[in-house]
Design a protein around this motif. Structure first.
Motif, PDB file in Angstrom:
ATOM      1  N   ASP A 156       0.820  -1.209   0.000  1.00 22.91           N
ATOM      2  CA  ASP A 156       0.000   0.000   0.000  1.00 22.91           C
ATOM      3  C   ASP A 156       0.852   1.255   0.000  1.00 22.91           C
ATOM      4  N   ALA A 157       2.108   1.100  -0.407  1.00 23.37           N
ATOM      5  CA  ALA A 157       3.056   2.211  -0.315  1.00 23.37           C
ATOM      6  C   ALA A 157       2.735   3.372  -1.251  1.00 23.37           C
ATOM      7  N   ARG A 158       2.007   3.120  -2.352  1.00 23.38           N
ATOM      8  CA  ARG A 158       1.705   4.218  -3.288  1.00 23.38           C
ATOM      9  C   ARG A 158       1.049   5.378  -2.573  1.00 23.38           C
ATOM     10  N   ALA A 159       0.109   5.092  -1.691  1.00 22.04           N
ATOM     11  CA  ALA A 159      -0.636   6.158  -1.023  1.00 22.04           C
ATOM     12  C   ALA A 159       0.154   6.805   0.111  1.00 22.04           C
ATOM     13  N   VAL A 160       1.168   6.102   0.607  1.00 21.85           N
ATOM     14  CA  VAL A 160       1.895   6.587   1.783  1.00 21.85           C
ATOM     15  C   VAL A 160       3.208   7.258   1.391  1.00 21.85           C
ATOM     16  N   ASN A 161       4.020   6.561   0.585  1.00 22.22           N
ATOM     17  CA  ASN A 161       5.363   7.037   0.246  1.00 22.22           C
ATOM     18  C   ASN A 161       5.556   7.349  -1.228  1.00 22.22           C
TER      19      ASN A 161
END
Length: 290
Positions: A156-161
């Motif tokens: 889910d890194a796209r939305a976070v980092n």
């Protein structure tokens, strides 16, 4: 052929795998009846169905395993099951994968969120370190007893980092042995194209959440981009929610279910769909002298 082996064959065959989201055994039966080749057990929908609550990490390990069992037992097609973040550390992942396998899951999806988790298209997500998720992927690969069980590693890194970190995590999960790399919630077709270009050796899912962050493309468009799996986790429960809400409003206003007849299947049709005649026939076959 086992259902897990069937899923493996689907992953290597031509065409895209379309897996609508099942939130209980009956929705899974309807998906199979509509001749889809796989079922996606959606944690978002199961949380709504079992608890009547949002997908914010409230479902327990045992509740999810029971849902896997009920859905897999009710269907003859492969079930890809959402296992959230594995319900703990790497040793918890070992337990989760083995319990999901035993319950009938053919594909097991793990994600790199902290607890409490969030639906992939919600705000407010947080991630565990990449190396911690790599350990979970290795644990999942170790834990499966059937080599055909498909391990799906989601970030889910796209939305976070941002997308760069999401892709870097995807490569780390690939190196750790994940069969399918799931980059959640790309926000444009260009981002989707980049994801496909980065992972030529792994099947890739596209999460088609209506009104979500990812462009809602057709299955032909997704296949043309290079995606192998199209999941529709929320469409079935959203359709049912709207239809049932409208019918209940009619019942409330009219004071009789006669107002809802055009919105309903009839008694004989439902019994046929659910397999009553086959069940009665099987029951009779056990009767002495029959």
């Amino acid at each position: 052929m086992t259902k897990a082996k069937k899923l493996r064959e689907l992953l290597t065959s031509d065409g895209i795998i379309t897996a609508p989201g099942a939130y209980d055994a009956w929705s899974a039966r309807l998906i199979e009846h509509a001749e889809f080749s796989a079922v996606y057990m959606t944690g978002y929908g199961v949380s709504a169905s079992v608890l009547g609550r949002p997908d914010i990490g409230l479902m327990s390990f045992h509740e999810m395993v029971e849902s896997v069992h009920n859905i897999a037992e009710a269907t003859n097609v492969p079930v890809i099951a959402d296992a959230d973040n594995g319900y703990g550390g790497s040793l918890n992942v070992v337990r989760t994968v083995r319990a999901y396998e035993q319950a009938g899951a053919c594909g097991i999806q793990l994600e790199d969120q902290v607890m409490p988790k969030r639906c992939g298209h919600m705000e407010g997500k947080q991630l565990i370190p990449c190396e911690e998720m790599v350990a979970k992927v290795r644990a999942a690969v170790y834990a499966r007893r059937d080599p055909d069980t498909v391990i799906i590693a989601r970030t889910d890194a796209r939305a976070v980092n941002g997308l760069d970190d999401a892709i870097a995590r995807g490569h780390a999960f690939e190196e750790a042995g994940a069969d399918v790399i799931f980059i959640e919630a790309p926000q444009s077709i260009d981002e989707m194209k980049r994801i496909v270009a980065e992972f030529p050796n792994r099947p890739l899912p596209a999460n088609m959440v209506e009104h979500g962050k990812t462009p809602n493309l057709s299955q032909k468009e997704l296949a043309a981009l290079g995606f192998k799996i199209a999941i529709y986790p929320v469409m079935p429960i959203y359709v049912v929610t709207r239809a049932l809400s409208a019918a209940l409003a009619k019942l409330k206003e009219a004071g009789t279910s006669e107002a809802c007849l055009d919105d309903m299947v009839d008694f004989p049709s439902f019994n046929k769909l659910i397999g009553l005649d086959e069940a009665r026939s099987l029951e009779k076959s056990f009767t002495c002298g029959k």
